[in-house]
Design a protein around this motif. Sequence first.
Motif, PDB file in Angstrom:
ATOM      1  N   HIS A 151       0.826  -1.208   0.000  1.00 54.94           N
ATOM      2  CA  HIS A 151       0.000   0.000   0.000  1.00 54.94           C
ATOM      3  C   HIS A 151       0.863   1.262   0.000  1.00 54.94           C
ATOM      4  N   PHE A 152       0.472   2.237  -0.793  1.00 55.12           N
ATOM      5  CA  PHE A 152       1.249   3.462  -1.007  1.00 55.12           C
ATOM      6  C   PHE A 152       1.077   4.494   0.090  1.00 55.12           C
ATOM      7  N   ARG A 153       0.159   4.289   1.022  1.00 55.10           N
ATOM      8  CA  ARG A 153      -0.078   5.312   2.040  1.00 55.10           C
ATOM      9  C   ARG A 153      -0.189   4.657   3.406  1.00 55.10           C
ATOM     10  N   LYS A 154       0.578   5.128   4.345  1.00 54.14           N
ATOM     11  CA  LYS A 154       0.545   4.606   5.706  1.00 54.14           C
ATOM     12  C   LYS A 154      -0.308   5.512   6.583  1.00 54.14           C
ATOM     13  N   SER A 155      -0.902   4.919   7.629  1.00 54.70           N
ATOM     14  CA  SER A 155      -1.747   5.660   8.552  1.00 54.70           C
ATOM     15  C   SER A 155      -1.638   5.029   9.933  1.00 54.70           C
ATOM     16  N   SER A 194      -2.518  -2.414  -2.241  1.00 51.05           N
ATOM     17  CA  SER A 194      -3.482  -1.646  -3.031  1.00 51.05           C
ATOM     18  C   SER A 194      -3.220  -1.856  -4.508  1.00 51.05           C
ATOM     19  N   TYR A 248      -9.494   7.290  -1.558  1.00 52.11           N
ATOM     20  CA  TYR A 248      -8.385   7.194  -2.519  1.00 52.11           C
ATOM     21  C   TYR A 248      -8.905   7.218  -3.954  1.00 52.11           C
ATOM     22  N   TRP A 299      -5.113  13.255  -7.993  1.00 56.05           N
ATOM     23  CA  TRP A 299      -4.351  13.352  -6.743  1.00 56.05           C
ATOM     24  C   TRP A 299      -3.967  14.804  -6.413  1.00 56.05           C
ATOM     25  N   SER A 350      -7.494  16.749  -1.584  1.00 52.41           N
ATOM     26  CA  SER A 350      -7.783  15.773  -0.537  1.00 52.41           C
ATOM     27  C   SER A 350      -9.286  15.718  -0.305  1.00 52.41           C
ATOM     28  N   LYS A 400      -5.372  20.421  -0.018  1.00 52.85           N
ATOM     29  CA  LYS A 400      -4.374  19.391   0.269  1.00 52.85           C
ATOM     30  C   LYS A 400      -3.381  19.914   1.307  1.00 52.85           C
ATOM     31  N   GLU A 411      -0.032  18.605   4.069  1.00 53.07           N
ATOM     32  CA  GLU A 411       0.972  17.575   4.335  1.00 53.07           C
ATOM     33  C   GLU A 411       0.455  16.632   5.421  1.00 53.07           C
ATOM     34  N   PRO A 412       0.777  15.331   5.338  1.00 55.65           N
ATOM     35  CA  PRO A 412       0.354  14.383   6.372  1.00 55.65           C
ATOM     36  C   PRO A 412       0.917  14.757   7.735  1.00 55.65           C
TER      37      PRO A 412
END
Length: 146
Positions: A17-21, A32, A71, A79, A82, A141, A143-144
Amino acid sequence: MTVDTPTADIPAGYEPHFRKSPLTDPWEPLYSKKTDKGVSVGLRLARPHTNSRGLIHGGLIAALADAAMGYSCAQATGWTTSFVTISLAVDFVGSAKVGQWLAVEGDVIKTGSTICFAQCLIKADDVTIARSSGTFRVVPKKEPVG
């Protein structure tokens, strides 16, 4: 079959998966797949994904459906923005067990400048066990966090 192995029987097209949480960290490894219709999230089901009866927890399904649809909305808009969830509905029509491959297949219905509508099917070894729909608000959008 050994489900402890992170790469055990991962279906074609899925990548790490390209996104961590922080929410999904305990559920790793997640995978994904991006398609023309949207983004699918998948994982090999294990004991930490279960409820007290040994079935896959509905909260896991709802959280992954929310993510896959969000997503998918992001992909539909290149992309560049958000999304936050306005509403989320999940209909459970079956169950899943440890060892099965869970695929949460996102699909955008319509997206606009402020709202995106999406849906997904949730499948365990290619058998539909739930469906979900969501409405998402476009937000600037950022930043995380952390």
